[in-house]
Design a protein around this motif. Structure first.
Motif, PDB file in Angstrom:
ATOM      1  N   LEU A   1      34.325 -13.793  17.254  1.00  0.00           N
ATOM      2  CA  LEU A   1      35.489 -12.794  16.478  1.00  0.00           C
ATOM      3  C   LEU A   1      36.759 -13.457  16.389  1.00  0.00           C
ATOM      4  O   LEU A   1      37.359 -13.952  17.255  1.00  0.00           O
ATOM      5  CB  LEU A   1      35.510 -11.568  17.275  1.00  0.00           C
ATOM      6  CG  LEU A   1      34.935 -10.242  16.330  1.00  0.00           C
ATOM      7  CD1 LEU A   1      33.546 -10.333  16.215  1.00  0.00           C
ATOM      8  CD2 LEU A   1      35.648  -9.013  16.708  1.00  0.00           C
ATOM      9  N   SER A   2      37.077 -13.609  14.856  1.00  0.00           N
ATOM     10  CA  SER A   2      38.615 -13.931  14.616  1.00  0.00           C
ATOM     11  C   SER A   2      39.126 -12.722  13.971  1.00  0.00           C
ATOM     12  O   SER A   2      38.841 -12.534  12.737  1.00  0.00           O
ATOM     13  CB  SER A   2      38.644 -15.307  13.715  1.00  0.00           C
ATOM     14  OG  SER A   2      38.412 -16.194  14.549  1.00  0.00           O
TER      15      SER A   2
ATOM     16  N   ILE B   1      36.807 -12.343  10.848  1.00  0.00           N
ATOM     17  CA  ILE B   1      35.836 -13.311  10.736  1.00  0.00           C
ATOM     18  C   ILE B   1      35.002 -13.397  12.009  1.00  0.00           C
ATOM     19  O   ILE B   1      35.292 -13.084  13.017  1.00  0.00           O
ATOM     20  CB  ILE B   1      36.396 -14.389  10.473  1.00  0.00           C
ATOM     21  CG1 ILE B   1      37.315 -14.687   9.063  1.00  0.00           C
ATOM     22  CG2 ILE B   1      35.629 -15.691  10.310  1.00  0.00           C
ATOM     23  CD1 ILE B   1      38.293 -15.792   9.069  1.00  0.00           C
TER      24      ILE B   1
ATOM     25  N   ILE C   1      32.340 -13.316   6.659  1.00  0.00           N
ATOM     26  CA  ILE C   1      33.447 -12.730   6.313  1.00  0.00           C
ATOM     27  C   ILE C   1      33.379 -11.305   5.917  1.00  0.00           C
ATOM     28  O   ILE C   1      32.543 -10.977   5.247  1.00  0.00           O
ATOM     29  CB  ILE C   1      34.348 -13.614   5.340  1.00  0.00           C
ATOM     30  CG1 ILE C   1      34.451 -15.158   5.569  1.00  0.00           C
ATOM     31  CG2 ILE C   1      35.587 -13.249   4.820  1.00  0.00           C
ATOM     32  CD1 ILE C   1      34.735 -16.210   4.394  1.00  0.00           C
TER      33      ILE C   1
ATOM     34  N   VAL D   1      29.604 -17.761   4.629  1.00  0.00           N
ATOM     35  CA  VAL D   1      29.713 -19.244   4.445  1.00  0.00           C
ATOM     36  C   VAL D   1      28.673 -20.020   5.354  1.00  0.00           C
ATOM     37  O   VAL D   1      28.754 -20.175   6.667  1.00  0.00           O
ATOM     38  CB  VAL D   1      31.062 -19.594   4.717  1.00  0.00           C
ATOM     39  CG1 VAL D   1      31.450 -21.301   4.526  1.00  0.00           C
ATOM     40  CG2 VAL D   1      32.015 -18.757   3.833  1.00  0.00           C
TER      41      VAL D   1
ATOM     42  N   GLU E   1      24.538 -10.596   4.705  1.00  0.00           N
ATOM     43  CA  GLU E   1      25.621 -10.248   3.631  1.00  0.00           C
ATOM     44  C   GLU E   1      25.378  -8.846   2.843  1.00  0.00           C
ATOM     45  O   GLU E   1      26.449  -8.751   2.275  1.00  0.00           O
ATOM     46  CB  GLU E   1      25.303 -11.496   2.335  1.00  0.00           C
ATOM     47  CG  GLU E   1      23.998 -11.643   1.646  1.00  0.00           C
ATOM     48  CD  GLU E   1      23.542 -12.662   1.507  1.00  0.00           C
ATOM     49  OE1 GLU E   1      23.089 -13.147   2.615  1.00  0.00           O
ATOM     50  OE2 GLU E   1      23.994 -13.483   0.545  1.00  0.00           O
TER      51      GLU E   1
ATOM     52  N   PRO F   1      38.256  -6.612   3.640  1.00  0.00           N
ATOM     53  CA  PRO F   1      39.570  -5.875   4.294  1.00  0.00           C
ATOM     54  C   PRO F   1      39.144  -4.378   4.668  1.00  0.00           C
ATOM     55  O   PRO F   1      38.447  -3.695   3.934  1.00  0.00           O
ATOM     56  CB  PRO F   1      40.520  -6.064   3.288  1.00  0.00           C
ATOM     57  CG  PRO F   1      40.100  -6.926   2.169  1.00  0.00           C
ATOM     58  CD  PRO F   1      38.318  -6.850   2.537  1.00  0.00           C
TER      59      PRO F   1
ATOM     60  N   VAL G   1      41.813  -9.783   7.378  1.00  0.00           N
ATOM     61  CA  VAL G   1      40.410 -10.041   7.382  1.00  0.00           C
ATOM     62  C   VAL G   1      40.145 -10.262   8.854  1.00  0.00           C
ATOM     63  O   VAL G   1      40.401 -11.122   9.790  1.00  0.00           O
ATOM     64  CB  VAL G   1      40.044 -11.344   6.496  1.00  0.00           C
ATOM     65  CG1 VAL G   1      38.702 -11.727   6.536  1.00  0.00           C
ATOM     66  CG2 VAL G   1      40.582 -10.969   5.048  1.00  0.00           C
TER      67      VAL G   1
ATOM     68  N   MET H   1      27.020 -20.679  10.949  1.00  0.00           N
ATOM     69  CA  MET H   1      27.100 -19.571   9.875  1.00  0.00           C
ATOM     70  C   MET H   1      28.743 -18.802  10.076  1.00  0.00           C
ATOM     71  O   MET H   1      28.775 -18.537  11.285  1.00  0.00           O
ATOM     72  CB  MET H   1      26.124 -18.652   9.727  1.00  0.00           C
ATOM     73  CG  MET H   1      26.151 -17.830   8.698  1.00  0.00           C
ATOM     74  SD  MET H   1      24.648 -16.573   9.020  1.00  0.00           S
ATOM     75  CE  MET H   1      23.288 -17.395   8.532  1.00  0.00           C
ATOM     76  N   ILE H   2      29.323 -18.729   9.192  1.00  0.00           N
ATOM     77  CA  ILE H   2      30.341 -17.539   9.216  1.00  0.00           C
ATOM     78  C   ILE H   2      30.191 -16.459   8.322  1.00  0.00           C
ATOM     79  O   ILE H   2      29.735 -16.484   7.260  1.00  0.00           O
ATOM     80  CB  ILE H   2      31.591 -18.389   8.575  1.00  0.00           C
ATOM     81  CG1 ILE H   2      31.949 -19.876   9.541  1.00  0.00           C
ATOM     82  CG2 ILE H   2      32.874 -17.819   8.988  1.00  0.00           C
ATOM     83  CD1 ILE H   2      32.704 -20.825   8.877  1.00  0.00           C
TER      84      ILE H   2
ATOM     85  N   GLY I   1      32.133 -16.130  13.597  1.00  0.00           N
ATOM     86  CA  GLY I   1      31.359 -17.079  13.717  1.00  0.00           C
ATOM     87  C   GLY I   1      30.152 -17.030  14.398  1.00  0.00           C
ATOM     88  O   GLY I   1      29.975 -16.344  15.492  1.00  0.00           O
TER      89      GLY I   1
ATOM     90  N   ASP J   1      31.731  -9.083   3.487  1.00  0.00           N
ATOM     91  CA  ASP J   1      32.258  -9.667   2.020  1.00  0.00           C
ATOM     92  C   ASP J   1      31.215 -11.113   1.643  1.00  0.00           C
ATOM     93  O   ASP J   1      30.837 -10.888   0.569  1.00  0.00           O
ATOM     94  CB  ASP J   1      33.721 -10.026   2.285  1.00  0.00           C
ATOM     95  CG  ASP J   1      34.281 -10.266   0.821  1.00  0.00           C
ATOM     96  OD1 ASP J   1      34.371  -9.631  -0.051  1.00  0.00           O
ATOM     97  OD2 ASP J   1      34.795 -11.649   0.712  1.00  0.00           O
ATOM     98  N   ARG J   2      31.169 -11.714   2.556  1.00  0.00           N
ATOM     99  CA  ARG J   2      30.232 -12.933   2.209  1.00  0.00           C
ATOM    100  C   ARG J   2      29.926 -13.784   3.413  1.00  0.00           C
ATOM    101  O   ARG J   2      30.381 -13.634   4.297  1.00  0.00           O
ATOM    102  CB  ARG J   2      31.035 -13.849   1.137  1.00  0.00           C
ATOM    103  CG  ARG J   2      32.106 -14.422   1.480  1.00  0.00           C
ATOM    104  CD  ARG J   2      33.028 -14.777   0.213  1.00  0.00           C
ATOM    105  NE  ARG J   2      34.469 -15.084   0.558  1.00  0.00           N
ATOM    106  CZ  ARG J   2      34.857 -16.207   0.846  1.00  0.00           C
ATOM    107  NH1 ARG J   2      34.094 -17.347   0.666  1.00  0.00           N
ATOM    108  NH2 ARG J   2      36.109 -16.301   1.298  1.00  0.00           N
TER     109      ARG J   2
END
Lengths: 338, 338, 338, 338
Positions: D30-31, D38, D4, D63, D54, D7, D36, D1-2, D40, D60-61
């Motif tokens: 963390l990225s 992200i 996002i 994935v 979410e 901003p 943005v 699961m990711i 993981g 934001d969302r």
């Protein structure tokens, strides 16, 4: 044309409609049911085109009886048409393979691809010089330079060429370079462009709009033929649905539907329809089995490096193997190929 | 951009991707899960635009993180825009009603309609001089003559005018006559036309394509704004679905979705969306309640005699009553009207 | 029923059809056009139900004239119905708000929510005890225990209760606990369940199937009413389209369409339609403006902790503010609320 | 699961999410991009099932990275399955033809059809005893009597039998008479029925819902397999789209998509998909070419007299000719047939 009246309609409402019809020199046939009155209109219904009968008092709805497309309609031209592009015939008895890159990127890329697809069995070279891209920041095509590369490669490899045009301006240039014009899905109802391409007389392949019904598609083809250009080929390339496992949903049932409704040849493009390289081969076979007159397939010397739609492009090796595998399907369908 | 690798991917596959990313001056972040490896890309992803990473060995799929539209994106322009057309402001705090016939048919028809809609509360006059029609045998519009009628009627009634253009040629003529240009649903992705209208600087209303997602719509608007024309208004006019009880399915949820994603104003056209006169009033109220900045409504002196789309047109009386009924909805939404 | 013959049909083909029709005691009306022959059938068309005239030689297609739903059809019951659920009236002049959690999770959660939504203005408590979930590994509901919590909370807060059932077994249990039964979108055409709920006589809310046309929806309602249960309310909750910015596409035009075609009340569920909390308020207002008789809204004491559909649930504060904002819209629509 | 993030998210927002993840014993990667952030998530994501990340502040969302279906997923069961129904094998290397009437109407009709389809090449007999019909006033099926006719005809003609069930009650009866159970499109997400059929262990054919994505379809199959019944075959029968030239739109691209995503066999039903007899033959060939493991075809001794779906039924002669024509397509696909 049939007019269905609302339940409980008055005698006056019905008389009003009958008068409208007869005042145009047409005949009205009344069917008085227990619940509903129906009025059949006999004669040339175009005389009623602007009467808006459907909002006259008491009218429930109008049911058209005949299609609005005439020149492309199989009812009036029962024999299947063959469209010729130079020495290539598209229609009954042949299987035409159009192959090449999504976008023309360089002289070498197109030349190399032309040689490879010719060797494998294609008879036409495809390639985009004007690219309609969702985002303005994506690669938009090499334009006239790209057309020159297409022309050179087509001549060197003895392939007829086909290129999409996205404007009247591009059309005027493209007719000087390529053998067949493609109208893309996004421009299927760009009626000004359709009329212009109709005036040129050049062979044209009209792709189905993303959400176009078969009827709308044949009406769009009618725009071209009505201008005097009967050299129209249709191309099914997937419609937009809720399903996202493929980029679009390839509507292969459109092939037999079109064969029943029109005399124009039908090409299938499994590359754009699915957007996934692995699905191109099974759907190419299926398209031939369903009755298609040809295929449009994306091929690229290096799909990993393509400027547009790489993920759906076949390598030269993929394409050669595909053609070998399509051979027996073409034979079963009674179509000449290679 | 996030790259999701297939289960059982090799170390070499991952290294290959990481090298591709780093060779472009970007940074790769690895997340090694029990089943799946994920690679996050940090930096300017346009550098990877033509890398087609999704077909590199071992890659399952790519997930984009940011939208491709920038100038129309609310994330970068949080304040809602107001677009001015002469003395008319479209945006927060106002409710703009554009009304008039589907097609311009005669000087009298347009003049009469202009006077009536002005009196009822419209601030802009709509009317089609170039009509994109499904069949080539339907009425195609009065073209430049129609534009002149619009101009005369707009001046006489003190209304700003809006007309659809369907080609670059029509655009060049129309800018001389009307105050705002409309790009219709069928041309939403006619990118050549979008670029040209972008160069003119004239206010433009961009209708949603029949099967366009909100993202594609905003990318189409981006084509106009990227050419230097920020005067863009969006118009929701129904999308194509399986339901045939209305001509299209009006997507009113698009109004709050757009308000969240873009700063551009949003107009709703319930006439084309439904194709049925009786549904225009309830959906006009609903559109305002959902947050729309205005409405586009078809009005005709005699809907029964209209050359195009009569069944969805309101009479002058209908329209006047509608405006009266909309008044309290505009007030509730905090919008100036009439 | 109208039968449209193919062009070039033989006299024998037409005679064959006319004989089929007359052999059933019906009357055939012939309209002989220049291109096409049309046969109107007068009389009780159910006598032709199994004749499959459309595949008789020479037949092009059949056009039905009357709808197959009768008891739910406004043509035969022009007055709008009011459905009563205990002391709650759903129909003209009232605005019914059904609110509560997507899934019943605990006695406290339901009780707390019941008190909050009652205070804000709801008259019915919703909550799922049987959850139809896409994946078998998602939370499936508390079943009978959940129904008991609903009953207790409804009594304590003086709210009527509504619960979805997903099987005949669940229906048999639920009727002992709740005041109204919900048939969800996935079961709209679970005809066995519809017949059983028809036999119970309990008030029932029938949600529209994800890809159900209005006609199919009214035929599904007809299954319930035909069993003797006229207490049916319809609920628009979004249809499946290509657009993914919202979970489904809320079809608000269905509200005026239903008001034209049926006498049954119509509720709108903006929570499931959009799947996004921020879109619930604007679309709730829009639904009332479009003519809805009520709303179904998801409310949860802690949306972040919800076991199902948290992202679309309102907090108590959100819901209270929403009800305050809906007040003037209810008044404009002439509906009693709170 | 990711995950996002939006901003401009705060450090606190990110820390909050990381804590949520780590508190469940999972790892957060963390990225940090220029625009943005992200996150993981590594580990067993079911532990986060009810966290509703979410709607946490700053998100934001989400994935998802892995599919929710496991037992039906090709990633975990790479070898294609063969399902056996008595002496019939459905899967790689065979082409299974299921043929028979839409509805069982009489002992003679079924017996006669069984003999004819066996002779032509079918290995299974289809026939509906419980009919899900849009209108309550249409023929609903012979129920248990019909099942007895199926059993008798199957034994006499040495054909295995398949019947649709529309409720748990019908299932309990049907397992006593037929060799394979069909779950129809309308019940694809009737999860209670899926669970029950999962408990029986009987071979089951699961038709795709009218608007079901491939992912939802495989999740529905997962309901059956999760109850211990691995004998599941999928059947593509057309999806609902805007196109009305065919009853539904046959999605043949679903065949290669399913072959990539699941190990279960795939059958195609061109009769229900198109609703038109003339389109059955070309699409049957196309289905085999696309990789289908079999076909379901409607055959009736007298399509003109059929109580249900006559227009799409083949006569005995049509069917015999179709089987002869399919023979070379089966051979090309490397499948045993007849």
């Amino acid at each position: 044309m049939i007019i269905i009246m609302k339940p409980g309609v008055t005698r006056g409402n019905v008389d009003h409609i009958v008068e409208m019809i007869e005042s145009k020199g047409l005949t009205a046939h009344l069917s008085q049911g227990s619940q509903v009155t129906i009025i059949g209109v006999v004669g040339d219904k175009t005389k009623l085109a602007h009467s808006n009968i459907e909002i006259a008092p008491g009218v429930d709805r109008i049911v058209p009886v005949t299609e609005s497309y005439k020149l492309t309609n199989k009812k009036f031209h029962p024999e299947d048409s063959t469209i010729t592009v130079g020495n290539v015939s598209i229609g009954p008895g042949t299987l035409t393979i159009m192959a090449g890159p999504c976008a023309v990127e360089s002289a070498d890329q197109v030349m190399e691809t032309a040689m490879a697809v010719k060797k494998a069995g294609a008879s036409m070279l495809r390639g985009g010089a004007y690219k309609p891209r969702t985002s303005p920041y994506s690669f938009q095509g090499l334009e006239e330079t790209g057309l020159q590369y297409m022309k050179d490669a087509g001549e060197a490899a003895d392939l007829r060429t086909i290129c999409e045009v996205t404007s009247i301006h591009a059309l005027e240039i493209a007719v000087k370079y390529v053998d067949m014009i493609q109208i893309g899905a996004r421009n299927m109802q760009n009626f000004e462009l359709l009329k212009e391409v109709g005036k040129t007389g050049i062979p044209v392949m009209l792709k189905r709009g993303l959400s176009a019904t078969v009827d709308e598609w044949l009406n769009a083809a009618e725009y071209i033929v009505a201008e005097g250009n009967a050299n129209v080929v249709l191309c099914e390339r997937g419609i937009r649905t809720f399903e996202k496992a493929t980029r679009n949903t390839l509507d292969l049932s459109a092939v037999p539907v079109l064969k029943a409704k029109t005399h124009l040849p039908v090409i299938v493009d499994p590359s754009h329809a699915t957007g996934v390289r692995a699905y191109v081969a099974p759907l190419s076979k299926a398209a031939i089995a369903a009755g298609a007159d040809g295929l449009m397939i994306e091929v690229h010397p290096c799909p990993e490096c393509a400027l547009s739609d790489g993920p759906q492009s076949l390598t030269f090796e993929d394409f050669e193997q595909l053609c070998d595998n399509l051979d027996p399907y073409a034979k079963l369908a009674g179509r000449m190929f290679r």
